[in-house]
Scaffold this motif. Structure first.
Motif, mmCIF file in Angstrom:
data_model
loop_
_atom_site.group_PDB
_atom_site.id
_atom_site.type_symbol
_atom_site.label_atom_id
_atom_site.label_comp_id
_atom_site.label_asym_id
_atom_site.label_seq_id
_atom_site.Cartn_x
_atom_site.Cartn_y
_atom_site.Cartn_z
ATOM 1 N N ILE A 1 0.868 -1.172 0.000
ATOM 2 C CA ILE A 1 0.000 0.000 0.000
ATOM 3 C C ILE A 1 0.913 1.232 0.000
ATOM 4 O O ILE A 1 2.080 1.141 0.357
ATOM 5 C CB ILE A 1 -0.906 0.040 1.248
ATOM 6 N N LEU A 2 0.379 2.363 -0.337
ATOM 7 C CA LEU A 2 1.155 3.595 -0.344
ATOM 8 C C LEU A 2 1.510 4.044 1.074
ATOM 9 O O LEU A 2 0.919 3.592 2.060
ATOM 10 C CB LEU A 2 0.388 4.695 -1.074
ATOM 11 N N CYS A 3 2.449 4.961 1.158
ATOM 12 C CA CYS A 3 3.010 5.397 2.433
ATOM 13 C C CYS A 3 1.975 5.950 3.405
ATOM 14 O O CYS A 3 1.957 5.557 4.573
ATOM 15 C CB CYS A 3 4.107 6.432 2.171
ATOM 16 N N ARG A 4 1.144 6.870 2.987
ATOM 17 C CA ARG A 4 0.198 7.499 3.932
ATOM 18 C C ARG A 4 -0.748 6.491 4.577
ATOM 19 O O ARG A 4 -0.906 6.499 5.796
ATOM 20 C CB ARG A 4 -0.564 8.624 3.256
ATOM 21 N N PRO A 5 -1.382 5.608 3.795
ATOM 22 C CA PRO A 5 -2.208 4.595 4.463
ATOM 23 C C PRO A 5 -1.393 3.673 5.366
ATOM 24 O O PRO A 5 -1.856 3.301 6.444
ATOM 25 C CB PRO A 5 -2.834 3.815 3.302
ATOM 26 N N LEU A 6 -0.178 3.337 4.957
ATOM 27 C CA LEU A 6 0.659 2.482 5.806
ATOM 28 C C LEU A 6 0.973 3.159 7.133
ATOM 29 O O LEU A 6 0.992 2.511 8.182
ATOM 30 C CB LEU A 6 1.956 2.117 5.095
ATOM 31 N N MET A 7 1.222 4.450 7.098
ATOM 32 C CA MET A 7 1.490 5.173 8.340
ATOM 33 C C MET A 7 0.252 5.171 9.235
ATOM 34 O O MET A 7 0.355 4.945 10.437
ATOM 35 C CB MET A 7 1.964 6.586 8.033
ATOM 36 N N LEU B 1 7.867 -7.817 9.311
ATOM 37 C CA LEU B 1 7.020 -6.863 8.601
ATOM 38 C C LEU B 1 7.644 -6.604 7.245
ATOM 39 O O LEU B 1 8.819 -6.266 7.155
ATOM 40 C CB LEU B 1 6.938 -5.555 9.395
ATOM 41 N N ALA B 2 6.862 -6.777 6.176
ATOM 42 C CA ALA B 2 7.348 -6.504 4.820
ATOM 43 C C ALA B 2 6.368 -5.548 4.159
ATOM 44 O O ALA B 2 5.194 -5.868 3.977
ATOM 45 C CB ALA B 2 7.459 -7.793 4.012
ATOM 46 N N LEU B 3 6.858 -4.356 3.835
ATOM 47 C CA LEU B 3 6.027 -3.332 3.232
ATOM 48 C C LEU B 3 6.580 -2.978 1.863
ATOM 49 O O LEU B 3 7.783 -2.769 1.714
ATOM 50 C CB LEU B 3 6.006 -2.072 4.107
ATOM 51 N N GLY C 1 11.445 10.019 0.728
ATOM 52 C CA GLY C 1 11.537 9.852 2.170
ATOM 53 C C GLY C 1 10.548 8.892 2.796
ATOM 54 O O GLY C 1 10.416 8.880 4.019
ATOM 55 N N ASP C 2 9.865 8.075 2.000
ATOM 56 C CA ASP C 2 8.884 7.137 2.563
ATOM 57 C C ASP C 2 9.501 6.208 3.607
ATOM 58 O O ASP C 2 8.895 5.958 4.646
ATOM 59 C CB ASP C 2 8.249 6.291 1.461
ATOM 60 N N PHE C 3 10.695 5.692 3.324
ATOM 61 C CA PHE C 3 11.298 4.711 4.227
ATOM 62 C C PHE C 3 11.476 5.296 5.634
ATOM 63 O O PHE C 3 11.135 4.651 6.627
ATOM 64 C CB PHE C 3 12.629 4.197 3.683
ATOM 65 N N GLN C 4 11.985 6.495 5.723
ATOM 66 C CA GLN C 4 12.216 7.100 7.036
ATOM 67 C C GLN C 4 10.901 7.355 7.777
ATOM 68 O O GLN C 4 10.819 7.145 8.988
ATOM 69 C CB GLN C 4 13.017 8.399 6.885
ATOM 70 N N ARG C 5 9.866 7.792 7.070
ATOM 71 C CA ARG C 5 8.568 8.021 7.713
ATOM 72 C C ARG C 5 7.960 6.708 8.204
ATOM 73 O O ARG C 5 7.415 6.634 9.306
ATOM 74 C CB ARG C 5 7.623 8.737 6.746
ATOM 75 N N ILE C 6 8.061 5.674 7.393
ATOM 76 C CA ILE C 6 7.535 4.363 7.790
ATOM 77 C C ILE C 6 8.317 3.810 8.976
ATOM 78 O O ILE C 6 7.741 3.293 9.933
ATOM 79 C CB ILE C 6 7.559 3.383 6.592
#
Length: 135
Positions: free
Chosen positions: A84-90, A106-108, A116-121
Motif C-alpha cells: 500500500i502507499l506510504c500514507r495509508p501504511l502510516m 514486517l514486509a512493506l 523519504g517514505d522509508f524514514q517516515r515508515i
C-alpha cells in the motif's frame, strides 16, 4: 501465520501459502478485490494451506479494532505484509502492530525512498517492529 493487509488480488497471500505458510489472512477495504482474491486463491492455493479473505473497514480508527479482532480469532501473526502507499501504511501502523506477534516480521512495499517514505515508515513502526532494512 501471515497477514496480508491491502490484499488486492491476493497475490502476496497466495505466494505466502505457496512458500509454506499454513495460515494466511488477506484483508482489503474493497469488496471486489476481496472477491477477486478469493477466486485467485481457489485456483492457486496449495494443499495444506488455509487462505481466508476479509473485507476490512475503510477508516483507520476502525482498522485497529478490526485487526485486533483478527488476532483474537486467528492468533497474532508471525508475518505481516502490505503493498500500500506510504500514507495509508502510516495510518495503519497501530492496526498492524495490534495484529502482530512480538518479534514478527514486517514486509512493506509500495514505498518510494526518493521522497523519504522509508524514514517516515520506520518512524511510524519502530515501536513494534525492529531491524529495518530498505531494499
Amino acid at each position: 501465520q501471515v497477514l496480508d493487509y491491502g490484499t488486492g488480488s491476493g497475490i502476496l497471500a497466495i505466494v505466502a501459502a505457496r512458500l509454506g505458510a499454513r495460515s494466511v489472512i488477506g484483508v482489503d477495504v474493497d469488496s471486489p478485490s476481496v472477491a477477486s482474491a478469493r477466486r485467485n486463491a481457489a485456483m492457486n492455493s496449495p494443499d495444506g494451506s488455509t487462505l481466508d479473505f476479509y473485507e476490512g473497514p475503510a477508516d483507520f480508527t476502525s482498522a485497529h479494532e478490526f485487526a485486533r479482532g483478527l488476532a483474537e480469532e486467528h492468533g497474532n501473526f508471525d508475518v505481516v505484509v502490505a503493498n500500500i502507499l506510504c500514507r495509508p501504511l502510516m495510518a495503519l501502523a497501530p492496526a498492524l502492530a495490534a495484529a502482530a506477534k512480538p518479534g514478527s516480521a514486517l514486509a512493506l512495499t509500495g514505498l518510494r525512498s526518493e521522497i523519504g517514505d522509508f524514514q517516515r515508515i520506520k518512524q511510524a513502526y519502530q515501536d513494534t517492529f525492529f531491524n529495518f532494512r530498505e531494499v
